[in-house]
Each structure stands twice: as structure tokens, then as C-alpha cells.
Design a protein around this motif. Structure first.
Motif, PDB file in Angstrom:
ATOM      1  N   UNK A  88      58.358  59.163  75.989  1.00  6.88           N
ATOM      2  CA  UNK A  88      59.054  58.548  77.119  1.00  6.88           C
ATOM      3  C   UNK A  88      60.108  57.553  76.637  1.00  6.88           C
ATOM      4  N   UNK A  89      59.736  56.729  75.654  1.00  4.26           N
ATOM      5  CA  UNK A  89      60.685  55.741  75.129  1.00  4.26           C
ATOM      6  C   UNK A  89      61.881  56.430  74.495  1.00  4.26           C
ATOM      7  N   UNK A  90      61.639  57.504  73.760  1.00  2.00           N
ATOM      8  CA  UNK A  90      62.720  58.237  73.109  1.00  2.00           C
ATOM      9  C   UNK A  90      63.656  58.849  74.137  1.00  2.00           C
ATOM     10  N   UNK A  91      63.094  59.448  75.178  1.00  2.00           N
ATOM     11  CA  UNK A  91      63.924  60.072  76.215  1.00  2.00           C
ATOM     12  C   UNK A  91      64.733  59.020  76.972  1.00  2.00           C
TER      13      UNK A  91
ATOM     14  N   UNK B 217      66.741  40.967  67.474  1.00  2.65           N
ATOM     15  CA  UNK B 217      66.107  40.213  68.563  1.00  2.65           C
ATOM     16  C   UNK B 217      64.810  40.897  68.986  1.00  2.65           C
ATOM     17  N   UNK B 218      64.833  42.221  69.074  1.00  5.30           N
ATOM     18  CA  UNK B 218      63.631  42.969  69.427  1.00  5.30           C
ATOM     19  C   UNK B 218      62.515  42.716  68.413  1.00  5.30           C
TER      20      UNK B 218
ATOM     21  N   UNK C  31      71.483  45.708  77.909  1.00  2.14           N
ATOM     22  CA  UNK C  31      70.845  45.245  76.684  1.00  2.14           C
ATOM     23  C   UNK C  31      69.410  44.793  76.939  1.00  2.14           C
ATOM     24  N   UNK C  32      69.176  44.159  78.080  1.00  2.00           N
ATOM     25  CA  UNK C  32      67.805  43.788  78.450  1.00  2.00           C
ATOM     26  C   UNK C  32      66.958  45.043  78.615  1.00  2.00           C
TER      27      UNK C  32
ATOM     28  N   UNK D  13      63.490  46.354  76.509  1.00  2.00           N
ATOM     29  CA  UNK D  13      62.265  46.860  77.129  1.00  2.00           C
ATOM     30  C   UNK D  13      61.897  48.234  76.573  1.00  2.00           C
ATOM     31  N   UNK D  14      62.897  49.077  76.326  1.00  2.00           N
ATOM     32  CA  UNK D  14      62.633  50.404  75.753  1.00  2.00           C
ATOM     33  C   UNK D  14      62.090  50.268  74.335  1.00  2.00           C
TER      34      UNK D  14
END
Length: 326
Positions: A180-183, A237-238, A272-273, A277-278
Motif C-alpha cells: 500500500x505504501x509503495x502504491x 526529516x522522516x 510533503x506532509x 505519512x507514506x
């Protein structure tokens, strides 16, 4: 031992006032300030490249940096009689950033923002090819394949240990998170932001963790630029945000403070926010543990490996709650 120390220090144009050995490294007070001398296994060419990067960065910021010191022979690496190579760097008296100290966290976030403003126009250090190698979409595709590879490996074993049985039981949910994150990343603003920062020739510290941030009485210092590379600066930052959250039970107020401190000028866009989250939603720690286990392929599983899986699972509820409200 003192002979080796003298042998090494004699290769620099320094007037040494005192030397203290800490964890195999030499902390040196000299007429040119505080220095750190430590074993270095990288090549002279690699170190020289890092030195150019640091010297260029030093001209653009007042943040303390662990810039490298040339030997009297004009090289960055020196050797002792045993063939061990050492690198000397500028060093600082300060306290390591504590992720339990909110003021430290705010200062570290502001420092990262300042650092990123200076970390542009790196064409003399990095090539365009480096950018292509550091695409996060490709990185996540690789990580997701590696998780599936371990799944196939364990599934094919006739006898499975307790760790493997536990890992198999939770793999489907983590693998779904990864997909899901990749998509979402592919459909996000990432490709456009990646291209924009490529044109500006931005680069990342790529190891911005509390170990490498020093709190000084008159400012901050950032060290360990060995992993610096071209790429989306938001990744730094992540990484700092994720590590801070993991150490603080995924505290939502802490995340707000980090982002607010980093983004004091209000420059972070909604896209960017969303990217943050992703990145946070990708099961990074589960992948890391999975990849470590696959590459070690030991018949005996250490207690530490089992504990790491238990810790990941224990934090999963906190992380899910955090992401829902982020």
C-alpha cells in the motif's frame, strides 16, 4: 600503545596539548582546537570526496561540522606500523542529542532545517547517476521483494523454528502495508518533488540520528557525513521523526513539535506532509529484521532477534493509532 599514538600524531602539523583515548578513538586537544582520530576503513578517494563536501558545506552554514584534517603529507588517511588507517576530524565538546529531552529534539529539528538550506548545488561531488540510484520508489520495491523472498524461503523449509512460525503469522499484514505504501508513493507528489530537488542538486545527510547530533553551549554540531548522498531532503526529516517516535511510544505531540520546529517558516507543503505519512507507514523495521534474518540464515535464532520481532509487534498498535491521526 603510546608509541602508536605518537606515531600517528607525528604525521600532522599539530601542537598537541593533551590526548584521551575513548572507545578506541583519540580525543586530542591541540593548538588548532579539539580533534578526533579514529580508525577508518574507507578509501582515500572516498574520504577526499567527503572532505570536499564538508568543506563546501562549511562555507554555507554556522553549524558545527566534523570536517577532515589533512596530514603533513597532504592525505586524509594516515597509517600506523601495523597498516591500520586513521582519519582525523574536527570535534566538539557537547552532549549527544537526547530523544527524551524535548528542547534537544526541537534544536535538532531546527538544525536539520538549516542544514538542508545549505545542502544544495552539489554537482562537483555527486553525478546525475547517483540520483537515479537513490530513488525511494526503487528502494521500496527492492525492500518489498526482499520480504517476499524471505517468505518463500521460510515457507519452503520442512522444519521451522519458533521465530519463523511467528514471522509467517504476521507477514501478510506487514506485506500488505508495504504494498500500500509503495502504491501510494507512486501516485503521490514524490516523482515531481524528486525531480525538483534533483534540478537543485540537493543532498541528504542520510544518517541524521541522535548519535550524530551534538548539543553545544553555543549551538549545535552535526557529524558522520559518510552516508551523505543526493536525494529528497525530506527523507532526513522522516528518519529523525521515525526514530524519535519509536523512542517515545509514537507520541503525536512529539511529531507536531518536530515538524513545527523544522518548518518554522511554513515552507512544507501539504504534499510533503503526505509523503512523511507514506514513509512512516512503510514497515521499515519489519523489513530490516527480515532482511537481516535472511542474510544470516542461521539455524540458531538469537534471543535478541526474537525480542526485536516482539518489539515491532508491541509498537504496531501505537503506530497504527498515530498514522490514523497524523
Amino acid at each position: 600503545m603510546e608509541d602508536r599514538r605518537e606515531e600517528l600524531l607525528s604525521q600532522y602539523h599539530l601542537s598537541v596539548e593533551s590526548v584521551k583515548k575513548i572507545r578506541g578513538m583519540y580525543v586530542i586537544m591541540s593548538d588548532q582546537g579539539l580533534k578526533l582520530l579514529a580508525v577508518c576503513n574507507r578509501s582515500e578517494n572516498k574520504v577526499a570526496k567527503e572532505a570536499r563536501l564538508l568543506e563546501d558545506l562549511k562555507k554555507r552554514t554556522d553549524i558545527g561540522l566534523d570536517t577532515y584534517v589533512l596530514s603533513s603529507e597532504g592525505t586524509y588517511l594516515v597509517s600506523d606500523s601495523m597498516g591500520n588507517r586513521y582519519l582525523m576530524r574536527d570535534w566538539y565538546r557537547g552532549e549527544e542529542c537526547s530523544l527524551q529531552n524535548m528542547e534537544h529534539i526541537r534544536r535538532a529539528s531546527r538544525t536539520l532545517s538549516k542544514l538542508h538550506q545549505a545542502m544544495e548545488d552539489t554537482q562537483q561531488v555527486f553525478s546525475d547517476d547517483s540520483w537515479e540510484e537513490n530513488n525511494i520508489i526503487r528502494l521500496y520495491e527492492k525492500h518489498t521483494r526482499e520480504m517476499k523472498r524471505l517468505y518463500s524461503y521460510i515457507l519452503g523449509k520442512k522444519q521451522k523454528n519458533d521465530f519463523e512460525i511467528s514471522w509467517l503469522s504476521v507477514f501478510p499484514s506487514f506485506y500488505e502495508e508495504a504494498q500500500k505504501a509503495l502504491e501510494r508513493l507512486k501516485q503521490s507528489a514524490y516523482p515531481a518533488l524528486w525531480q525538483k530537488e534533483k534540478e537543485r542538486r540537493c543532498f541528504q545527510h542520510n544518517n541524521y540520528t541522535y548519535h550524530n547530533i551534538l548539543m553545544l553551549w553555543d549551538g549545535e554540531a552535526v557529524t558522520e557525513f559518510q552516508k551523505a548522498k543526493p536525494g529528497l531532503q525530506l527523507w532526513d526529516l522522516y528518519m529523525f521523526l521515525r526514530k524519535s517516535l519509536e523512542k517515545n511510544s509514537w507520541d503525536e505531540k512529539l511529531a507536531d513539535e518536530i515538524i513545527k520546529s523544522y518548518d518554522a517558516s511554513g515552507g512544507l507543503a501539504k504534499e510533503q506532509i503526505e509523503l512523511l505519512e507514506i514513509f512512516l507507514s512503510y514497515p521499515e523495521k519489519f523489513w530490516k529484521l527480515s532482511n537481516y534474518y535472511y542474510n544470516s540464515r542461521k539455524n540458531w535464532v538469537s534471543i535478541r532477534t526474537r525480542e526485536k520481532l516482539e518489539q515491532i509487534l508491541a509498537q504496531q498498535t501505537q503506530k497504527t493509532r498515530f498514522l490514523k491521526n497524523f
